[in-house]
Design a protein around this motif. Structure first.
Motif, PDB file in Angstrom:
ATOM      1  N   GLU A 287       0.828  -1.212   0.000  1.00 27.00           N
ATOM      2  CA  GLU A 287       0.000   0.000   0.000  1.00 27.00           C
ATOM      3  C   GLU A 287       0.860   1.259   0.000  1.00 27.00           C
ATOM      4  OE1 GLU A 287      -2.729  -0.323   3.262  1.00 27.00           O
ATOM      5  OE2 GLU A 287      -3.340  -2.350   2.681  1.00 27.00           O
ATOM      6  N   GLY A 288       2.131   1.109  -0.374  1.00 30.49           N
ATOM      7  CA  GLY A 288       3.017   2.262  -0.469  1.00 30.49           C
ATOM      8  C   GLY A 288       3.727   2.566   0.834  1.00 30.49           C
ATOM      9  N   ASN A 312       7.625   5.035 -11.137  1.00 33.04           N
ATOM     10  CA  ASN A 312       6.561   4.063 -10.888  1.00 33.04           C
ATOM     11  C   ASN A 312       7.013   3.021  -9.866  1.00 33.04           C
ATOM     12  OD1 ASN A 312       3.948   3.012 -11.250  1.00 33.04           O
ATOM     13  ND2 ASN A 312       4.644   1.564 -12.806  1.00 33.04           N
ATOM     14  N   ILE A 315       2.976   2.324  -5.095  1.00 30.74           N
ATOM     15  CA  ILE A 315       1.605   2.682  -5.462  1.00 30.74           C
ATOM     16  C   ILE A 315       1.182   4.012  -4.848  1.00 30.74           C
ATOM     17  CG2 ILE A 315       0.535   1.412  -3.557  1.00 30.74           C
ATOM     18  CD1 ILE A 315      -1.700   0.639  -5.528  1.00 30.74           C
ATOM     19  N   LYS A 316       1.775   4.359  -3.692  1.00 31.51           N
ATOM     20  CA  LYS A 316       1.356   5.582  -3.013  1.00 31.51           C
ATOM     21  C   LYS A 316       2.449   6.068  -2.081  1.00 31.51           C
ATOM     22  CE  LYS A 316      -2.749   7.422  -0.645  1.00 31.51           C
ATOM     23  NZ  LYS A 316      -4.037   7.059  -0.002  1.00 31.51           N
TER      24      LYS A 316
END
Length: 381
Positions: A287-288, A312, A315-316
């Protein structure tokens, strides 16, 4: 400082110096092994871990931050549990760490008695000064003090009836001036050696609870130490314009003590530190990451987000404000700009015996390494 973010920077590759999860897994396996006994206060766990990290620094080619030694000694008080760790409820023996934990401030005691229920989760043996609490999850910690009572937390899944009787045999040892060391190394800058980027992680964990149970501390914080060592190895082979300093702190679990000591007794001028990145709980990342002090240093946080988006990597990248929850804190209090990041998602093991290497995914390790190296490059622009 002014930051320039270019396509060239964002395409910066470390492919020629592979830092993959094989290295990370080996380091986490090593640091969580029985030999290091939870990197804590019994069986010389913390001492052994400090010597191991110092030897790694030396093998990579780092230089001591000050003098001829990577160690910065300091001391503090701590309550320890080196011996007996036995608890029975209603005549049934419980397993240390899994079924129960002892309060870290507890005194040692050998006694049997009856329990009186005080509320839905609390039971008291007043004669023996024992407080028993039933919990949904067991989470241990470290205390710098020793109390005149014994507290015990029991996992509610380990008992089938309300606790009525208790038998305990617990040994504690209060240590005044427990000796610990911060581990401090540098890669001298090629152009601006008095400008420093500092990378930090705490290497201590909770240690052992009794003679047969220890807390491995895979995510907290063998994962962060592994990432720091990977970066140290890389920068030793690839010196930067700025000096890159590496700090592995002791005493974090006892109250972020190692970093506090360093900021009060710095081995390099704190004003020379242009930015500090502290890593803790770096073993997941589905979830980063969350970045503490993101709102305090918005320009650097925006830079970090841009690098992450361009590469990239995660993700967060979520912002968080100021918090006294790891070793970055004392540096921020002294005016040193600093981020503390921790990964999100994945396993929930934390301060328990289940924080082990084999269940730690390390699935974003490569991404974290690339994000950090690109961010550090950008900070030097």
């Amino acid at each position: 400082m002014k930051y320039k973010l270019t396509l060239t920077l964002l395409l910066f590759s470390t492919a020629t110096f592979a830092q993959d999860s094989i290295f990370a897994r080996r380091m986490v396996d090593t640091l969580t092994s029985k030999y290091f006994w939870g990197r804590g206060y019994t069986n010389d766990g913390m001492g052994k871990a400090g010597k191991f990290i110092a030897a790694e620094f030396k093998s990579y080619g780092l230089k001591p931050m000050s003098g001829k030694d990577f160690m910065q000694p300091f001391s503090f008080n701590v309550n320890t549990f080196p011996g007996k760790m036995e608890v029975s409820i209603n005549g049934i023996a419980l397993k240390p760490g899994r079924d129960f934990i002892v309060g870290p401030e507890s005194r040692g005691i050998k006694a049997s008695g009856n329990l009186v229920q005080k509320d839905s989760v609390t039971f008291i043996d007043a004669e023996n000064k024992i407080i028993l609490t039933v919990k949904n999850k067991l989470t241990w910690s470290v205390s710098q003090e020793a109390a005149d009572y014994t507290s015990i937390e029991v996992d509610k899944k380990a008992i089938k009836q309300l606790p009525a009787t208790i038998s305990v045999n617990i040994e504690n040892k209060f240590i005044s001036n427990f000796k610990a060391n911060n581990i401090c190394g540098v890669v001298k800058g090629s152009a601006k050696p008095d400008s420093v980027i500092m990378i930090t992680a705490h290497y201590d964990h909770l240690g052992g609870m009794g003679s047969a149970t220890y807390f491995p501390g895979a995510n907290d914080n063998a994962s962060g130490v592994s990432l720091l060592l990977s970066l140290a190895k890389y920068y030793a082979a690839h010196p930067q314009p700025y000096t890159i300093a590496f700090m592995c702190f002791a005493g974090e679990e006892a109250g972020i003590l190692g970093s506090k000591y360093f900021t009060e007794n710095p081995l390099i001028p704190l004003g020379n530190i242009k930015f500090l990145v502290n890593t803790d709980l770096a073993g997941t990342g589905e979830e980063g990451i969350t970045v503490v002090n993101a709102t305090v240093y918005p320009k650097q946080f925006e830079l970090l987000k841009q690098i992450n988006a361009q590469g990239n990597y995660l993700i967060k990248v979520s912002p968080r404000g100021k918090a006294a929850n790891s070793d970055h804190y004392w540096f921020t209090e002294k005016g040193v700009p600093a981020f503390f990041f921790y990964t999100m998602g994945g396993i929930k093991a934390y301060h328990d015996v289940f924080d082990v290497s084999k269940t730690l995914p390390l699935n974003k390790y490569n991404s974290l390494f690339k994000l950090m190296t690109n961010f550090i490059t950008a900070l030097q622009q």
